[in-house]
Design a protein around this motif. Structure first.
Motif, short mmCIF file in Angstrom:
data_model
loop_
_atom_site.label_atom_id
_atom_site.label_comp_id
_atom_site.label_asym_id
_atom_site.label_seq_id
_atom_site.Cartn_x
_atom_site.Cartn_y
_atom_site.Cartn_z
N HIS A 1 0.81 -1.22 0.00
CA HIS A 1 0.00 0.00 0.00
C HIS A 1 0.84 1.27 0.00
O HIS A 1 0.52 2.23 -0.69
N TYR A 2 1.92 1.27 0.77
CA TYR A 2 2.79 2.45 0.86
C TYR A 2 3.35 2.83 -0.52
O TYR A 2 3.48 4.02 -0.84
N THR A 3 3.67 1.84 -1.32
CA THR A 3 4.35 2.10 -2.58
C THR A 3 3.55 3.05 -3.47
O THR A 3 4.07 4.08 -3.90
N GLU A 4 2.29 2.74 -3.74
CA GLU A 4 1.48 3.64 -4.57
C GLU A 4 0.92 4.79 -3.73
O GLU A 4 0.92 5.94 -4.16
N GLY A 5 0.44 4.45 -2.51
CA GLY A 5 -0.26 5.44 -1.70
C GLY A 5 0.64 6.59 -1.26
O GLY A 5 0.22 7.75 -1.28
#
Ligand code: GSH
Length: 255
Positions: free
Chosen positions: A135-139
Protein backbone atom coordinates in the motif's frame (compact mmCIF):
# COMPACT_ATOMS: atom_id res chain seq x y z
CA UNK A 1 1.53 -18.18 2.72
CA UNK A 2 -1.45 -16.30 1.30
CA UNK A 3 -5.00 -17.53 1.80
CA UNK A 4 -5.45 -21.08 0.49
CA UNK A 5 -7.08 -20.12 -2.78
CA UNK A 6 -8.57 -22.32 -5.47
CA UNK A 7 -6.77 -25.39 -6.55
CA UNK A 8 -3.87 -24.28 -8.79
CA UNK A 9 -4.34 -27.39 -10.95
CA UNK A 10 -7.90 -26.26 -11.72
CA UNK A 11 -6.68 -22.82 -12.74
CA UNK A 12 -4.04 -24.36 -14.96
CA UNK A 13 -6.50 -26.52 -16.84
CA UNK A 14 -8.80 -23.50 -17.29
CA UNK A 15 -6.02 -21.96 -19.43
CA UNK A 16 -6.64 -18.47 -18.23
CA UNK A 17 -4.94 -15.89 -20.41
CA UNK A 18 -3.56 -12.76 -18.82
CA UNK A 19 -3.38 -9.65 -20.93
CA UNK A 20 -1.48 -6.55 -19.93
CA UNK A 21 -2.34 -3.21 -21.37
CA UNK A 22 0.21 -0.45 -21.20
CA UNK A 23 1.28 2.63 -23.04
CA UNK A 24 3.66 2.35 -25.88
CA UNK A 25 5.55 5.44 -26.99
CA UNK A 26 9.07 6.73 -26.71
CA UNK A 27 10.09 6.83 -23.04
CA UNK A 28 6.69 5.74 -21.81
CA UNK A 29 6.72 2.01 -21.34
CA UNK A 30 9.70 2.29 -19.07
CA UNK A 31 8.03 5.03 -17.09
CA UNK A 32 4.81 3.13 -16.71
CA UNK A 33 3.92 0.72 -14.01
CA UNK A 34 3.47 -2.05 -16.55
CA UNK A 35 7.05 -3.33 -16.38
CA UNK A 36 6.83 -4.36 -12.74
CA UNK A 37 3.57 -6.18 -13.51
CA UNK A 38 5.42 -8.07 -16.25
CA UNK A 39 8.01 -9.02 -13.63
CA UNK A 40 5.29 -10.39 -11.34
CA UNK A 41 3.77 -12.32 -14.26
CA UNK A 42 7.19 -13.82 -15.01
CA UNK A 43 7.41 -14.96 -11.37
CA UNK A 44 3.91 -16.46 -11.63
CA UNK A 45 5.18 -18.62 -14.52
CA UNK A 46 1.93 -18.36 -16.46
CA UNK A 47 1.48 -17.56 -20.12
CA UNK A 48 0.34 -14.03 -20.76
CA UNK A 49 0.10 -11.71 -23.67
CA UNK A 50 0.83 -7.99 -23.84
CA UNK A 51 -1.49 -5.57 -25.53
CA UNK A 52 0.17 -2.22 -26.17
CA UNK A 53 -1.64 1.11 -26.37
CA UNK A 54 -0.08 4.32 -27.62
CA UNK A 55 -0.40 7.42 -25.49
CA UNK A 56 -2.15 10.42 -27.01
CA UNK A 57 -0.72 13.73 -25.75
CA UNK A 58 0.89 11.85 -22.86
CA UNK A 59 -2.54 10.60 -21.82
CA UNK A 60 -4.35 7.32 -22.02
CA UNK A 61 -5.96 6.86 -25.44
CA UNK A 62 -9.80 6.75 -25.41
CA UNK A 63 -9.87 3.04 -26.27
CA UNK A 64 -8.24 2.26 -22.90
CA UNK A 65 -11.52 3.35 -21.34
CA UNK A 66 -13.23 0.47 -23.08
CA UNK A 67 -11.10 -1.85 -20.98
CA UNK A 68 -11.56 0.03 -17.70
CA UNK A 69 -13.55 3.27 -17.19
CA UNK A 70 -10.58 5.19 -15.78
CA UNK A 71 -8.38 4.28 -18.72
CA UNK A 72 -5.22 3.93 -16.63
CA UNK A 73 -2.43 1.47 -17.19
CA UNK A 74 -1.64 -1.20 -16.41
CA UNK A 75 -4.87 -3.11 -16.65
CA UNK A 76 -5.02 -6.82 -16.31
CA UNK A 77 -7.68 -8.77 -18.12
CA UNK A 78 -8.38 -12.41 -17.56
CA UNK A 79 -10.48 -14.39 -19.95
CA UNK A 80 -11.56 -17.96 -19.70
CA UNK A 81 -11.95 -19.77 -23.02
CA UNK A 82 -15.58 -20.32 -23.89
CA UNK A 83 -16.83 -17.63 -21.55
CA UNK A 84 -18.02 -14.24 -22.69
CA UNK A 85 -17.30 -12.37 -19.45
CA UNK A 86 -13.83 -11.09 -18.86
CA UNK A 87 -12.36 -9.73 -15.70
CA UNK A 88 -10.68 -6.33 -16.09
CA UNK A 89 -8.71 -5.21 -13.13
CA UNK A 90 -6.87 -1.94 -12.52
CA UNK A 91 -4.72 -0.53 -9.71
CA UNK A 92 -1.34 -2.22 -9.30
CA UNK A 93 -1.80 -3.24 -5.66
CA UNK A 94 -5.13 -4.94 -6.38
CA UNK A 95 -3.76 -6.71 -9.44
CA UNK A 96 -0.68 -7.84 -7.52
CA UNK A 97 -2.67 -9.24 -4.63
CA UNK A 98 -5.03 -11.04 -7.00
CA UNK A 99 -2.22 -12.68 -8.96
CA UNK A 100 -0.34 -13.65 -5.81
CA UNK A 101 -3.46 -15.28 -4.37
CA UNK A 102 -3.97 -17.45 -7.45
CA UNK A 103 -0.57 -18.03 -8.95
CA UNK A 104 2.22 -17.00 -6.62
CA UNK A 105 1.48 -17.67 -2.94
CA UNK A 106 5.25 -18.17 -2.55
CA UNK A 107 5.60 -14.40 -3.10
CA UNK A 108 3.69 -13.55 0.09
CA UNK A 109 5.16 -14.20 3.55
CA UNK A 110 3.47 -16.55 5.98
CA UNK A 111 0.72 -14.50 7.62
CA UNK A 112 0.50 -15.78 11.21
CA UNK A 113 3.04 -16.72 13.82
CA UNK A 114 2.76 -20.40 14.79
CA UNK A 115 0.00 -20.91 17.33
CA UNK A 116 -1.49 -17.43 16.73
CA UNK A 117 -3.47 -18.18 13.59
CA UNK A 118 -6.49 -15.94 13.19
CA UNK A 119 -5.53 -13.74 16.16
CA UNK A 120 -5.38 -10.01 15.88
CA UNK A 121 -1.74 -8.94 16.27
CA UNK A 122 -0.76 -12.56 15.61
CA UNK A 123 0.78 -11.68 12.24
CA UNK A 124 4.43 -12.19 11.46
CA UNK A 125 6.67 -9.12 11.05
CA UNK A 126 7.30 -10.21 7.48
CA UNK A 127 3.63 -10.25 6.59
CA UNK A 128 2.91 -6.92 8.27
CA UNK A 129 5.70 -5.36 6.23
CA UNK A 130 4.43 -7.04 3.12
CA UNK A 131 0.93 -5.61 3.57
CA UNK A 132 2.41 -2.19 4.38
CA UNK A 133 4.59 -2.02 1.27
CA UNK A 134 1.81 -3.21 -1.02
CA UNK A 135 0.00 0.00 0.00
CA UNK A 136 2.79 2.45 0.86
CA UNK A 137 4.35 2.10 -2.58
CA UNK A 138 1.48 3.64 -4.57
CA UNK A 139 -0.26 5.44 -1.70
CA UNK A 140 2.76 7.36 -0.35
CA UNK A 141 5.92 6.92 -2.37
CA UNK A 142 4.59 7.04 -5.94
CA UNK A 143 2.23 9.89 -5.10
CA UNK A 144 5.18 11.88 -3.72
CA UNK A 145 7.17 11.25 -6.90
CA UNK A 146 4.19 12.26 -9.01
CA UNK A 147 3.76 15.53 -7.06
CA UNK A 148 7.42 16.37 -7.60
CA UNK A 149 7.09 15.57 -11.29
CA UNK A 150 4.01 17.79 -11.67
CA UNK A 151 5.55 20.66 -9.66
CA UNK A 152 8.63 20.46 -11.88
CA UNK A 153 6.45 20.83 -14.98
CA UNK A 154 4.69 23.99 -13.74
CA UNK A 155 6.16 27.12 -15.30
CA UNK A 156 5.33 29.81 -12.77
CA UNK A 157 6.99 32.67 -10.91
CA UNK A 158 4.83 31.93 -7.91
CA UNK A 159 7.29 31.23 -5.10
CA UNK A 160 4.80 28.83 -3.51
CA UNK A 161 5.40 26.39 -6.35
CA UNK A 162 9.16 26.37 -5.79
CA UNK A 163 8.91 26.23 -2.00
CA UNK A 164 6.42 23.35 -2.25
CA UNK A 165 8.75 21.54 -4.62
CA UNK A 166 11.66 21.99 -2.21
CA UNK A 167 9.50 20.74 0.63
CA UNK A 168 8.58 17.63 -1.36
CA UNK A 169 12.24 17.02 -2.22
CA UNK A 170 13.05 17.09 1.50
CA UNK A 171 10.25 14.55 1.95
CA UNK A 172 12.09 12.30 -0.49
CA UNK A 173 15.15 12.36 1.78
CA UNK A 174 12.94 11.52 4.77
CA UNK A 175 11.41 8.60 2.87
CA UNK A 176 14.81 7.35 1.71
CA UNK A 177 16.24 7.51 5.24
CA UNK A 178 13.25 5.52 6.44
CA UNK A 179 13.62 2.94 3.66
CA UNK A 180 17.35 2.60 4.30
CA UNK A 181 16.62 1.78 7.94
CA UNK A 182 13.91 -0.65 6.85
CA UNK A 183 16.16 -2.62 4.52
CA UNK A 184 18.87 -2.69 7.20
CA UNK A 185 16.40 -4.10 9.72
CA UNK A 186 14.58 -6.55 7.46
CA UNK A 187 13.10 -9.64 9.14
CA UNK A 188 15.48 -12.65 9.18
CA UNK A 189 18.28 -10.24 8.33
CA UNK A 190 16.95 -9.71 4.78
CA UNK A 191 18.25 -9.40 2.13
CA UNK A 192 14.75 -8.52 0.86
CA UNK A 193 12.40 -6.00 2.38
CA UNK A 194 10.15 -8.55 4.09
CA UNK A 195 12.78 -11.18 4.89
CA UNK A 196 15.02 -13.74 3.27
CA UNK A 197 12.87 -14.36 0.19
CA UNK A 198 11.65 -12.20 -2.67
CA UNK A 199 8.02 -11.10 -2.25
CA UNK A 200 5.55 -9.27 -4.45
CA UNK A 201 6.16 -6.20 -2.25
CA UNK A 202 9.80 -6.10 -3.46
CA UNK A 203 8.56 -6.15 -7.04
CA UNK A 204 6.01 -3.45 -6.23
CA UNK A 205 8.54 -1.04 -4.72
CA UNK A 206 11.20 -1.72 -7.36
CA UNK A 207 9.74 0.89 -9.74
CA UNK A 208 9.90 3.99 -7.49
CA UNK A 209 13.29 2.90 -6.18
CA UNK A 210 14.66 2.61 -9.71
CA UNK A 211 13.25 6.02 -10.50
CA UNK A 212 14.91 7.46 -7.39
CA UNK A 213 18.19 5.74 -8.21
CA UNK A 214 18.27 7.35 -11.63
CA UNK A 215 17.06 10.79 -10.49
CA UNK A 216 18.21 11.81 -7.00
CA UNK A 217 20.66 8.90 -6.72
CA UNK A 218 21.07 6.37 -3.89
CA UNK A 219 24.77 6.91 -3.06
CA UNK A 220 23.93 8.13 0.42
CA UNK A 221 21.80 5.04 1.01
CA UNK A 222 24.12 2.07 0.52
CA UNK A 223 21.67 -0.50 1.86
CA UNK A 224 19.02 0.62 -0.61
CA UNK A 225 21.54 0.86 -3.45
CA UNK A 226 22.61 -2.76 -2.87
CA UNK A 227 18.96 -3.81 -2.57
CA UNK A 228 18.10 -2.26 -5.94
CA UNK A 229 21.09 -4.03 -7.55
CA UNK A 230 19.87 -7.29 -6.02
CA UNK A 231 16.40 -6.77 -7.46
CA UNK A 232 17.58 -5.90 -10.95
CA UNK A 233 19.87 -8.94 -10.90
CA UNK A 234 16.90 -11.29 -10.49
CA UNK A 235 16.12 -13.53 -13.49
CA UNK A 236 12.43 -12.52 -13.34
CA UNK A 237 13.32 -8.83 -13.58
CA UNK A 238 15.59 -9.48 -16.56
CA UNK A 239 12.93 -11.59 -18.26
CA UNK A 240 10.37 -8.79 -17.80
CA UNK A 241 12.70 -6.28 -19.45
CA UNK A 242 13.12 -8.64 -22.41
CA UNK A 243 9.34 -9.00 -22.73
CA UNK A 244 8.91 -5.23 -22.50
CA UNK A 245 11.55 -4.63 -25.18
CA UNK A 246 10.04 -7.21 -27.50
CA UNK A 247 6.56 -5.74 -27.05
CA UNK A 248 7.62 -2.13 -27.51
CA UNK A 249 10.40 -2.62 -30.04
CA UNK A 250 12.40 -0.15 -27.96
CA UNK A 251 15.47 -0.51 -25.80
CA UNK A 252 14.62 -0.38 -22.13
CA UNK A 253 15.73 2.76 -20.33
CA UNK A 254 14.30 3.94 -17.06
CA UNK A 255 13.97 7.66 -17.74
N1 GSH B 1 -2.11 3.83 -8.81
C1 GSH B 1 -2.36 3.38 -10.16
C2 GSH B 1 -1.80 4.42 -11.09
C3 GSH B 1 -2.17 4.20 -12.53
C4 GSH B 1 -1.61 5.29 -13.43
O1 GSH B 1 -1.73 6.49 -13.13
N2 GSH B 1 -0.99 4.91 -14.55
C5 GSH B 1 -0.41 5.87 -15.46
C6 GSH B 1 0.70 5.19 -16.24
S1 GSH B 1 1.98 4.53 -15.26
C7 GSH B 1 -1.45 6.31 -16.47
O2 GSH B 1 -2.34 5.54 -16.80
N3 GSH B 1 -1.32 7.55 -16.98
C8 GSH B 1 -2.07 8.04 -18.11
C9 GSH B 1 -3.28 8.88 -17.80
O3 GSH B 1 -3.49 9.21 -16.62
O4 GSH B 1 -4.00 9.20 -18.74
C10 GSH B 1 -1.71 2.01 -10.34
O5 GSH B 1 -0.78 1.68 -9.61
O6 GSH B 1 -2.14 1.24 -11.21
Amino acid sequence: MATAYPDPARNESAKITVRVAFFLAIRSLERSRAQRLLWLLEECRIPYEIKAYKRVDHKAPPEMKQVHPLGKAPVLTIEEPGKLDRLAMAESGTVFEYLVDYYAPHLAPKRFQDGREGNICGETRSWLRYRYYMHYTEGSLMSLLMRIHVLGEIKSDDSTVESTRKHELREVQTYLTFLESQINSAPQGGPYLCGNGLTAADIMISLPLLVLQSTVGLNEYPGLGAYVERLTGRPGYKASIKRAETASGEKYALI
